[in-house]
Design a protein around this motif. Structure first.
Motif, mmCIF file in Angstrom:
data_model
loop_
_atom_site.group_PDB
_atom_site.id
_atom_site.type_symbol
_atom_site.label_atom_id
_atom_site.label_comp_id
_atom_site.label_asym_id
_atom_site.label_seq_id
_atom_site.Cartn_x
_atom_site.Cartn_y
_atom_site.Cartn_z
ATOM 1 N N UNK A 1 0.837 -1.195 0.000
ATOM 2 C CA UNK A 1 0.000 0.000 0.000
ATOM 3 C C UNK A 1 0.877 1.252 0.000
ATOM 4 N N UNK A 2 0.920 1.982 -1.132
ATOM 5 C CA UNK A 2 1.768 3.165 -1.241
ATOM 6 C C UNK A 2 1.415 4.217 -0.204
ATOM 7 N N UNK A 3 0.145 4.273 0.191
ATOM 8 C CA UNK A 3 -0.267 5.279 1.167
ATOM 9 C C UNK A 3 0.381 5.031 2.527
ATOM 10 N N UNK A 4 0.792 3.797 2.771
ATOM 11 C CA UNK A 4 1.383 3.466 4.064
ATOM 12 C C UNK A 4 2.887 3.731 4.101
ATOM 13 N N UNK A 5 3.489 4.022 2.973
ATOM 14 C CA UNK A 5 4.920 4.275 2.910
ATOM 15 C C UNK A 5 5.203 5.722 3.279
ATOM 16 N N UNK A 6 6.054 5.923 4.248
ATOM 17 C CA UNK A 6 6.403 7.279 4.682
ATOM 18 C C UNK A 6 7.688 7.707 3.986
ATOM 19 N N UNK A 7 7.567 8.638 3.059
ATOM 20 C CA UNK A 7 8.740 9.116 2.321
ATOM 21 C C UNK A 7 9.675 9.916 3.223
ATOM 22 N N UNK A 8 9.122 10.468 4.298
ATOM 23 C CA UNK A 8 9.953 11.240 5.207
ATOM 24 C C UNK A 8 10.849 10.382 6.079
ATOM 25 N N UNK B 1 13.695 1.968 9.521
ATOM 26 C CA UNK B 1 13.185 0.886 10.365
ATOM 27 C C UNK B 1 11.981 1.315 11.193
ATOM 28 N N UNK B 2 11.607 2.589 11.135
ATOM 29 C CA UNK B 2 10.465 3.063 11.907
ATOM 30 C C UNK B 2 9.181 2.536 11.266
ATOM 31 N N UNK B 3 8.332 1.893 12.068
ATOM 32 C CA UNK B 3 7.130 1.227 11.559
ATOM 33 C C UNK B 3 5.948 2.186 11.581
ATOM 34 N N UNK B 4 5.208 2.230 10.472
ATOM 35 C CA UNK B 4 4.049 3.102 10.341
ATOM 36 C C UNK B 4 2.772 2.273 10.166
ATOM 37 N N UNK B 5 1.632 2.829 10.540
ATOM 38 C CA UNK B 5 0.361 2.114 10.320
ATOM 39 C C UNK B 5 0.118 1.860 8.837
ATOM 40 N N UNK B 6 -0.300 0.663 8.504
ATOM 41 C CA UNK B 6 -0.522 0.314 7.100
ATOM 42 C C UNK B 6 -1.686 1.080 6.487
#
Length: 214
Positions: A162-169, A176-181
């Motif tokens: 899911x591209x929306x879940x990828x944090x470009x920042x 390695x910082x995990x973000x909500x999918x």
């Protein structure tokens, strides 16, 4: 000493350099082999490499006092974030206990600053749960908490599509910082150069608070 020429050298050559100017009579067209997008991508990569080097240098320069201040600030921010989460879910603040920060990153998107955190929270059952929080880089109250939620098993999978879940920042400085999918965080969706963590440039007109760079 200027480069020398010989009798067989064309007069428009000095050393190894062609001194001719492009004219209407001799436009000498040159077609670039690099597209605009490739050039832009190369610039972003170069800026990120520079950011990484500066980040490494700044981490060495951090004093014990600065580290202590940063930890206190992080703890304050995340306690407020947890309070927002418990209110939203009709829980008592005592049901969750902050344990420790596992990862953090500061994102700048055209002057808007966001802090992304991974941190451990202990529940009443004694088990630790990894949380994600996104807050304003200079958080003052609950309105500056943009997102605070426990991470699910789906969020831990490294092969998220899911591209929306990828944090470009965070993909470079804190990969390695995990973000909500679900991708419901505000910052990190724009492809911008990472902000410098520290700077020795005296020409910089804007001075950010010290703790915001760490």
């Amino acid at each position: 000493m200027f480069p020398t020429t010989t009798s067989t050298t064309p007069e428009y050559f000095v050393g190894r350099f062609d001194t001719r100017l492009e004219t209407w009579q001799d436009p000498t067209p040159r077609k670039s082999e690099t597209t605009f997008e490739e050039f832009r991508e190369a610039c972003i990569k170069a800026a990120r490499r520079n950011h990484s080097l500066m980040d490494a240098r700044s981490s060495v320069r951090l004093s014990e006092e600065q580290l202590r201040q940063r930890e206190e600030q992080d703890h304050k921010f995340l306690m407020i974030a947890l309070e927002v989460y418990t209110k939203k879910n009709n829980m008592q603040p005592t049901e969750l206990e902050f344990v420790e920060v596992k990862g953090r990153n500061l994102i700048d998107e055209f002057g808007l600053g966001y802090l992304h955190f991974n941190f451990l929270v202990k529940g009443l059952d004694g088990k630790n749960t990894m949380f994600f929080a996104e807050v304003h880089h200079d958080l003052e109250d609950e309105n500056d908490v943009y997102l605070c939620k426990p991470l699910e098993e789906e969020d831990m999978k490294p092969s998220k599509k899911n591209d929306e879940a990828l944090c470009k920042g965070c993909e470079y400085g804190a990969k390695d910082l995990i973000h909500p999918s679900c991708g419901s965080f505000r910052g990190g969706h724009k492809d911008v150069c990472p902000m410098q963590s520290d700077s020795d440039d005296d020409e910089c007109d804007y001075e950010w608070p010290l703790l915001d760079w760490m």
